[in-house]
Motif scaffolding. Structure first.
Motif, mmCIF file in Angstrom:
data_model
loop_
_atom_site.group_PDB
_atom_site.id
_atom_site.type_symbol
_atom_site.label_atom_id
_atom_site.label_comp_id
_atom_site.label_asym_id
_atom_site.label_seq_id
_atom_site.Cartn_x
_atom_site.Cartn_y
_atom_site.Cartn_z
ATOM 1 N N ALA A 72 0.825 -1.212 0.000
ATOM 2 C CA ALA A 72 0.000 0.000 0.000
ATOM 3 C C ALA A 72 0.856 1.258 0.000
ATOM 4 O O ALA A 72 0.382 2.343 -0.354
ATOM 5 N N ASP A 73 2.136 1.152 0.419
ATOM 6 C CA ASP A 73 3.037 2.315 0.451
ATOM 7 C C ASP A 73 3.713 2.568 -0.889
ATOM 8 O O ASP A 73 4.389 3.587 -1.073
ATOM 9 N N LEU A 74 3.566 1.659 -1.841
ATOM 10 C CA LEU A 74 4.255 1.749 -3.124
ATOM 11 C C LEU A 74 3.653 2.867 -3.993
ATOM 12 O O LEU A 74 2.437 2.992 -4.103
ATOM 13 N N ILE A 77 9.271 -0.036 -7.701
ATOM 14 C CA ILE A 77 9.137 -1.494 -7.774
ATOM 15 C C ILE A 77 9.403 -2.063 -6.388
ATOM 16 O O ILE A 77 10.413 -1.735 -5.756
ATOM 17 N N GLY A 78 8.503 -2.863 -5.911
ATOM 18 C CA GLY A 78 8.662 -3.484 -4.603
ATOM 19 C C GLY A 78 8.897 -4.979 -4.731
ATOM 20 O O GLY A 78 8.339 -5.622 -5.628
ATOM 21 N N LYS A 79 9.741 -5.490 -3.854
ATOM 22 C CA LYS A 79 9.969 -6.934 -3.813
ATOM 23 C C LYS A 79 9.284 -7.491 -2.568
ATOM 24 O O LYS A 79 9.470 -6.979 -1.468
ATOM 25 N N GLY A 130 9.842 -12.704 -2.862
ATOM 26 C CA GLY A 130 10.768 -12.549 -3.984
ATOM 27 C C GLY A 130 10.133 -11.970 -5.234
ATOM 28 O O GLY A 130 10.829 -11.471 -6.120
ATOM 29 N N ALA A 131 8.811 -12.030 -5.328
ATOM 30 C CA ALA A 131 8.127 -11.506 -6.514
ATOM 31 C C ALA A 131 8.241 -9.977 -6.559
ATOM 32 O O ALA A 131 8.171 -9.301 -5.537
ATOM 33 N N GLU A 132 8.426 -9.431 -7.769
ATOM 34 C CA GLU A 132 8.502 -7.983 -7.946
ATOM 35 C C GLU A 132 7.151 -7.446 -8.412
ATOM 36 O O GLU A 132 6.512 -8.022 -9.290
ATOM 37 N N ILE A 133 6.741 -6.339 -7.799
ATOM 38 C CA ILE A 133 5.425 -5.757 -8.076
ATOM 39 C C ILE A 133 5.583 -4.258 -8.298
ATOM 40 O O ILE A 133 6.345 -3.588 -7.594
ATOM 41 N N VAL A 145 10.013 -4.657 0.257
ATOM 42 C CA VAL A 145 11.172 -3.774 0.335
ATOM 43 C C VAL A 145 11.278 -3.095 -1.016
ATOM 44 O O VAL A 145 11.068 -3.717 -2.063
ATOM 45 N N ILE A 146 11.560 -1.803 -1.012
ATOM 46 C CA ILE A 146 11.629 -1.042 -2.260
ATOM 47 C C ILE A 146 13.094 -0.886 -2.685
ATOM 48 O O ILE A 146 13.932 -0.515 -1.881
#
Length: 339
Positions: free
Chosen positions: A268-270, A275-277, A301-304, A338-339
């Protein structure tokens, strides 16, 4: 002399017979249903009393008529009747007004507790029932589910050892896994602890603790204590808890001195362009929602990235691999990144 038509007399007779049948028909008449309801209500009170006595003994406390009456919401006169019945069935011992469970009483109590905790686990992992409703729903089922059904449910879920609150689930033969820890209000200043269990009764305190961010597996630090309660650090904040609320939290004291009081980032902070992992789905994300997120490929591990933001911020569209996924804000807050 008033003459009654044979047809009317026959109809009256038929109505009276049908009324008597509906009232007193063996096993199905209203009278028998009423008696069965009374018996069921009495059984529920007996089982609730056994649970209360077991809980008090487990905390090294002595149950009393008043504690039973207060917990169960009935008069002390009614509790006196229940105590007499428990004693007649050799489920409790009475020694100088001290109430304690016999071995048979303990076995009976553990059967009810096993069903309760299994059903809470089922609701948490297999349904979309709200967390604050798990306990109340389990309270209903624990008095109606058979031991055979409980064993089948347990096997279906892989025989879980703990319920979603961290309470151990008794085995089918009455064994209970030991959970060692300290109540939060008994831990000294500057200690770092990990939450093992949060008591879900009363609901108001449980709801307060959950709203403040406390949950099973969470690490927190005790800043200071006073007669009125204590101050703790978590998620970049300092929070005050009353002594009563802290007494509902069981923790493990960790042997480490470093504690970073920093709020973890969630999806929600993205922001757009970032890109967040994924680090993890939070322990509070359970059941159908957890499975849905995993099915979308939202795994460690997925990137979003953010695909599109709603002008009102809820919901938002995210890009997971090559798939666009719409998530509400409360769902995105269950995904640590983690960003």
């Amino acid at each position: 002399m008033l003459e009654i038509s044979p047809v009317i007399a026959l109809l009256v007779f038929f109505v009276i017979v049908m009324l008597l049948i509906s009232l007193f028909y063996p096993g199905k008449g209203l009278f028998h249903k009423y008696k069965r309801m009374q018996q069921n209500d009495n059984r529920v009170l007996i089982e609730d009393a056994l649970k209360h006595i077991f809980d008090y003994e487990n905390q090294n406390l002595s149950p009393t008529l008043n504690s039973l009456a207060g917990n169960m919401g009935v008069s002390t006169d009614k509790i006196s009747d229940i105590i007499k019945e428990l004693k007649s069935h050799k489920l409790i011992l009475l020694q100088e007004h001290k109430i304690s469970l016999t071995n048979s009483g303990k076995i009976y109590a553990l059967k009810i507790i096993r069903i309760h905790r299994l059903w809470e686990s089922y609701l948490a992992e297999e349904t979309g029932v709200k967390e604050l409703d798990w306990h109340d729903e389990a309270e209903k089922v624990e008095h109606t589910m058979t031991q055979k059904d409980a064993d089948e449910l347990s096997a279906k879920m892989g025989n879980p050892k703990f319920d979603p609150h961290g309470d151990p689930i008794p085995t089918t033969d009455g064994k209970v896994f030991n959970v060692s820890g300290k109540l939060l209000n008994n831990v000294g200043d500057n200690k770092i602890v990990k939450i093992l269990h949060i008591e879900d009764e009363p609901k108001s305190i449980y709801s307060e603790l959950r709203d403040k961010g406390l949950h099973k597996g969470k690490e927190i630090k005790i800043i200071s204590k006073s007669e009125n309660g204590l101050k703790i650090a978590l998620d970049g904040k300092e929070i005050k808890l009353t002594s009563i609320a802290a007494s509902k939290v069981l923790v493990d004291v960790l042997e480490k001195s470093e504690f970073i009081n920093k709020k973890s980032k969630t999806l929600a902070d993205l922001s757009i362009g970032e890109i967040g992992k994924v680090i993890q789905l939070l322990p509070t994300c359970r059941g159908q929602q957890r499975r849905r997120l995993l099915d979308f490929g939202i795994v460690p591990g997925a990137e979003i990235s953010v695909y599109m933001k709603n002008p009102l911020d809820d919901p938002a569209a995210y890009l997971v691999k090559d798939t666009i996924v719409a998530l509400r804000n409360n769902q995105a807050q269950e995904i640590e990144i983690v960003i």
